[in-house]
Scaffold this active site. Sequence first.
Site, PDB file in Angstrom:
ATOM      1  N   LYS A 151       0.920  -1.220  -0.007  1.00  0.00           N
ATOM      2  CA  LYS A 151      -0.077  -0.078   0.085  1.00  0.00           C
ATOM      3  C   LYS A 151       0.799   1.416  -0.106  1.00  0.00           C
ATOM      4  O   LYS A 151       0.609   2.483  -0.562  1.00  0.00           O
ATOM      5  CB  LYS A 151      -0.868  -0.096   1.210  1.00  0.00           C
ATOM      6  CG  LYS A 151      -2.022  -0.972   1.053  1.00  0.00           C
ATOM      7  CD  LYS A 151      -2.995  -1.084   2.115  1.00  0.00           C
ATOM      8  CE  LYS A 151      -4.159  -1.887   2.017  1.00  0.00           C
ATOM      9  NZ  LYS A 151      -3.909  -3.409   2.086  1.00  0.00           N
ATOM     10  N   ARG A 207      -5.426  -8.273 -10.076  1.00  0.00           N
ATOM     11  CA  ARG A 207      -6.196  -9.504 -10.656  1.00  0.00           C
ATOM     12  C   ARG A 207      -7.395  -9.279 -10.765  1.00  0.00           C
ATOM     13  O   ARG A 207      -8.050  -8.321 -10.821  1.00  0.00           O
ATOM     14  CB  ARG A 207      -6.048 -10.533  -9.329  1.00  0.00           C
ATOM     15  CG  ARG A 207      -6.720  -9.998  -8.028  1.00  0.00           C
ATOM     16  CD  ARG A 207      -6.749 -11.101  -6.926  1.00  0.00           C
ATOM     17  NE  ARG A 207      -7.050 -10.229  -5.629  1.00  0.00           N
ATOM     18  CZ  ARG A 207      -8.310 -10.020  -5.448  1.00  0.00           C
ATOM     19  NH1 ARG A 207      -9.190 -10.244  -6.055  1.00  0.00           N
ATOM     20  NH2 ARG A 207      -8.481  -9.508  -4.156  1.00  0.00           N
TER      21      ARG A 207
END
Length: 480
Positions: free
Chosen positions: A115, A291
Amino acid sequence: MKKILVANRGEIAIRVMKTAEKMGIKTVAVFSTADRHAPHVKFADEAVCIGEPPSTQSYLRGDKIIEVAKQLHADAIHPGYGFLSENAEFAELCEQNNIVFIGPRSKAIKIMGSKLAAKEAVKHYNIPMVPGIDEAITDISKAKEIAKEIGFPILIKASAGGGGKGMRIVEKENELESQMNRAISEATSAFGDGSVFIEKYVTSPRHIEIQIMADSYGNILHFFERECSIQRRHQKVVEEAPSSILTPELRHKMGEAAVLVAKSCDYLGAGTVEFLLDADRNYYFLEMNTRLQVEHPVSEIISGVDLVELQIRVARGEALPMKQDDLKIHGHALELRVYAEDPLNDFLPSVGHLDTYKLPVGKGIRVDNGYEEGMDIPIYYDPMLSKLITYGKSREEAIQLMLKAISDYDVQGVKTTLPFGTYVFEHEAFRSGNFDTNFVKKHYELEATKEHLKVEEKIAALIALKKYLEDQKLVRLPNS
């Protein structure tokens, strides 16, 4: 590309295989001993057992999966979601063995998997971010200074995190130290990385994500937004597309921001850029999932595309066959994740045997399913049985069809989230569009608690009656 190994199980494995079959591509299933008779094993053209039930001994064995792919001459590997789908080392291993990884390059997975690294990459594009710090922190006194500066409540988040692990909301300064220590400990245990950072906690946020797809020719498209604000334990349960709150202008802005996020890490393939939307409709970049998402079907339905097909085409070097202006929103789609969980017992897993398992069918109903009647639910994996998706010309039509589809579902032997779905889709807050990520806490937990109290009161009453009848017998004994 003539053969694809699908490195996953359950509904997502079958979902990928169906598109491959449509494209004339052969498929290979891998399975653990617990999944020997699973539907994805039967659906594939070839299937190979790769280990014992625990995922560390089977579905997470990248080396074993590569070995099977080479033995069976698979050209590519599709990782689905979960397991190895966001594992940069596995993507590299595929590259080293001349096997196409149907997903982004390992560099993009690494950047967006952290992150902090993601924030660093994105900040050069002037994309709004939640106020906070862009570096890992373990020093409590420094954390207190930062928290005071941005103002409570704050959110402590694991840099390598996901699924709500290593995440703590802190309302007051005196809670900071204990919550930070807990977050670091949980992050270390879950991800092997205790790095945490601090940001302002956005109260009453809505969770909006944008589906993107990028090819190797510099084309990046977005396929509009999904709203994923109905969550339990920071995990999504209900998703819809489009969001009931976005204006065309806001949709355009957020779509453009998502494309820039993909550009920031030289992205390839399917990905999702997640944003928080506050009560004033300000949006903030949250993270990127590198994804295919669980909830991708709602985006497919409203935009009229097969995202798995686009993934495969991009992976084999083709350019995206459409432009942004070609894409339009058609109707409304909803998705309910059907988990083997007990919604009246804090959504705890409900493993067992599927004595009855009948799925709804009909126009506007799609079920992405991974189980069949007579199967056991393994304790080793995520307890999602299927995804129930409905489509209507309007949001109201999609909701009504969803309620009918839920009532037509028949599952006996395990508890499921189907009754929770009914609760959500009938609730005025959801139907009106006036809800946020605290929906479960605000509405459902209270109802579930009331339901538990009713059950407890009934048990207490029965115990009291039993005791009374026993006492009556004792009182009558001397006279008998």
